[in-house]
Design a protein around this motif. Sequence first.
Motif, short mmCIF file in Angstrom:
data_model
loop_
_atom_site.label_atom_id
_atom_site.label_comp_id
_atom_site.label_asym_id
_atom_site.label_seq_id
_atom_site.Cartn_x
_atom_site.Cartn_y
_atom_site.Cartn_z
N GLY A 18 40.40 60.39 64.15
CA GLY A 18 40.77 60.43 64.90
C GLY A 18 41.95 59.22 63.26
O GLY A 18 43.49 59.55 63.51
N VAL A 19 41.45 58.52 64.04
CA VAL A 19 42.08 57.15 62.78
C VAL A 19 42.95 57.24 61.74
O VAL A 19 44.27 56.51 61.11
CB VAL A 19 41.06 55.39 63.07
CG1 VAL A 19 41.83 54.45 62.12
CG2 VAL A 19 41.25 55.12 64.73
N PRO A 20 42.27 57.76 61.28
CA PRO A 20 42.20 57.77 59.27
C PRO A 20 43.35 59.16 59.46
O PRO A 20 44.47 59.21 58.67
CB PRO A 20 41.07 58.57 58.44
CG PRO A 20 40.14 58.01 59.25
CD PRO A 20 40.45 58.52 61.22
N LEU A 21 43.57 60.27 60.50
CA LEU A 21 44.29 60.92 60.38
C LEU A 21 45.85 60.35 61.39
O LEU A 21 47.35 60.84 60.43
CB LEU A 21 44.00 62.37 61.03
CG LEU A 21 42.88 62.81 61.08
CD1 LEU A 21 42.56 63.85 62.16
CD2 LEU A 21 43.61 63.58 59.59
N LEU A 22 45.96 59.60 61.76
CA LEU A 22 46.85 58.73 62.18
C LEU A 22 47.75 57.74 61.33
O LEU A 22 48.57 58.00 60.99
CB LEU A 22 46.07 57.90 63.38
CG LEU A 22 47.60 56.71 64.03
CD1 LEU A 22 48.60 57.78 64.45
CD2 LEU A 22 47.11 55.74 65.38
N LEU A 23 46.78 57.46 60.11
CA LEU A 23 47.15 56.16 59.27
C LEU A 23 47.95 57.63 58.46
O LEU A 23 49.35 56.71 57.45
CB LEU A 23 46.54 55.41 58.37
CG LEU A 23 45.81 54.77 59.29
CD1 LEU A 23 44.55 53.98 58.35
CD2 LEU A 23 46.57 53.83 59.91
N LEU A 24 47.77 58.92 58.37
CA LEU A 24 47.82 59.91 57.16
C LEU A 24 49.79 59.91 57.96
O LEU A 24 50.87 59.94 56.84
CB LEU A 24 47.23 60.72 56.87
CG LEU A 24 46.20 61.03 56.58
CD1 LEU A 24 45.57 62.49 55.93
CD2 LEU A 24 46.45 60.50 54.85
N ARG A 25 49.45 59.98 58.86
CA ARG A 25 50.85 60.60 59.61
C ARG A 25 52.11 59.37 59.66
O ARG A 25 53.48 58.97 59.53
CB ARG A 25 50.57 61.50 61.64
CG ARG A 25 49.90 62.25 61.53
CD ARG A 25 49.45 62.08 62.60
NE ARG A 25 50.17 61.89 63.87
CZ ARG A 25 49.84 61.38 64.67
NH1 ARG A 25 48.50 61.42 64.77
NH2 ARG A 25 50.37 60.86 65.93
N LEU A 26 51.38 57.87 60.07
CA LEU A 26 51.91 56.89 60.24
C LEU A 26 52.78 56.87 58.56
O LEU A 26 53.81 55.95 58.35
CB LEU A 26 51.57 55.95 60.54
CG LEU A 26 51.09 55.89 62.10
CD1 LEU A 26 49.94 54.41 62.28
CD2 LEU A 26 52.02 55.71 62.88
N TYR A 27 52.18 57.30 57.79
CA TYR A 27 52.72 56.39 55.47
C TYR A 27 53.51 57.59 55.80
O TYR A 27 54.55 57.90 55.72
CB TYR A 27 51.08 56.34 55.47
CG TYR A 27 51.20 56.55 54.10
CD1 TYR A 27 51.52 55.43 53.53
CD2 TYR A 27 52.44 57.87 52.62
CE1 TYR A 27 51.97 55.10 52.12
CE2 TYR A 27 52.64 57.16 51.83
CZ TYR A 27 52.23 56.11 51.33
OH TYR A 27 52.69 56.02 50.16
N LEU A 28 53.47 59.29 56.01
CA LEU A 28 54.16 59.90 55.75
C LEU A 28 55.56 60.38 56.51
O LEU A 28 56.68 60.73 55.81
CB LEU A 28 53.56 61.74 55.93
CG LEU A 28 52.26 61.78 55.37
CD1 LEU A 28 51.86 63.28 55.41
CD2 LEU A 28 52.95 62.03 53.88
N ALA A 29 55.48 60.35 58.57
CA ALA A 29 56.69 60.14 58.69
C ALA A 29 57.81 59.65 58.09
O ALA A 29 59.23 59.67 58.22
CB ALA A 29 56.61 60.22 60.45
N PRO A 30 58.02 58.25 58.05
CA PRO A 30 59.21 57.57 57.33
C PRO A 30 59.63 58.09 56.46
O PRO A 30 61.03 58.41 56.32
CB PRO A 30 58.78 55.56 57.36
CG PRO A 30 56.94 56.40 57.48
CD PRO A 30 56.42 57.28 58.21
#
Length: 205
Positions: A18-30
Amino acid sequence: MIKQLYANLFKKLSVADGVPLLLLRLYLAPVMIQAGWNKASSFSSIVDWFGNEDYGLGLPFPLVLAFLATAAELVGGIFLLFGLLTRLVAIPLMVTMLVAIFTVHIDNGWLAIADASSWLADGTILMNDSVMAAPEKLSAAKSLLQTHGNYDWLTSSGSLVVLNNGIEFGATYFVMLLVLFFYGGGRYVSIDYFFRPKLRDNGLR
């Protein structure tokens, strides 16, 4: 032996998939939240730009489309941050990226920043006259700034560039959102995982 080691390593790594998906989300969200906030802050101008055929996009129903784009980015970005309804919010965000690509950026080719030395703009796969003129534009800008501006201060954090406004960023965001659409918010790191036990039991995240 090697096969067994690989299998064991893969099994251990899968716990943190789940970590790579978390990083994608944290990159895209802002990125999405900022884009949505900018639209909301100047909503009337966005509506005008969406609908005007002379200097804008000339789209039908500009008020509706501007509202949908703003909501998709602002609300969708917040949902991505927490991994809430990840697959669902990825859909309007992907649509928004496609609309941006094909109505705003496609005529400028791939590159977001003009680079005449890039094989993405030198005719290898496409020719972009605007990109190829970048050296002349940069030379003119540098000359003006060196003569009339504080050139050293302006370039203290990096060299001058010419924006090309191509599809590079929009396409990159689309691919990242597509990954989230297929894989969800991520195991252990998203609200979806903890509040959708039935889907999780079926192997969905």
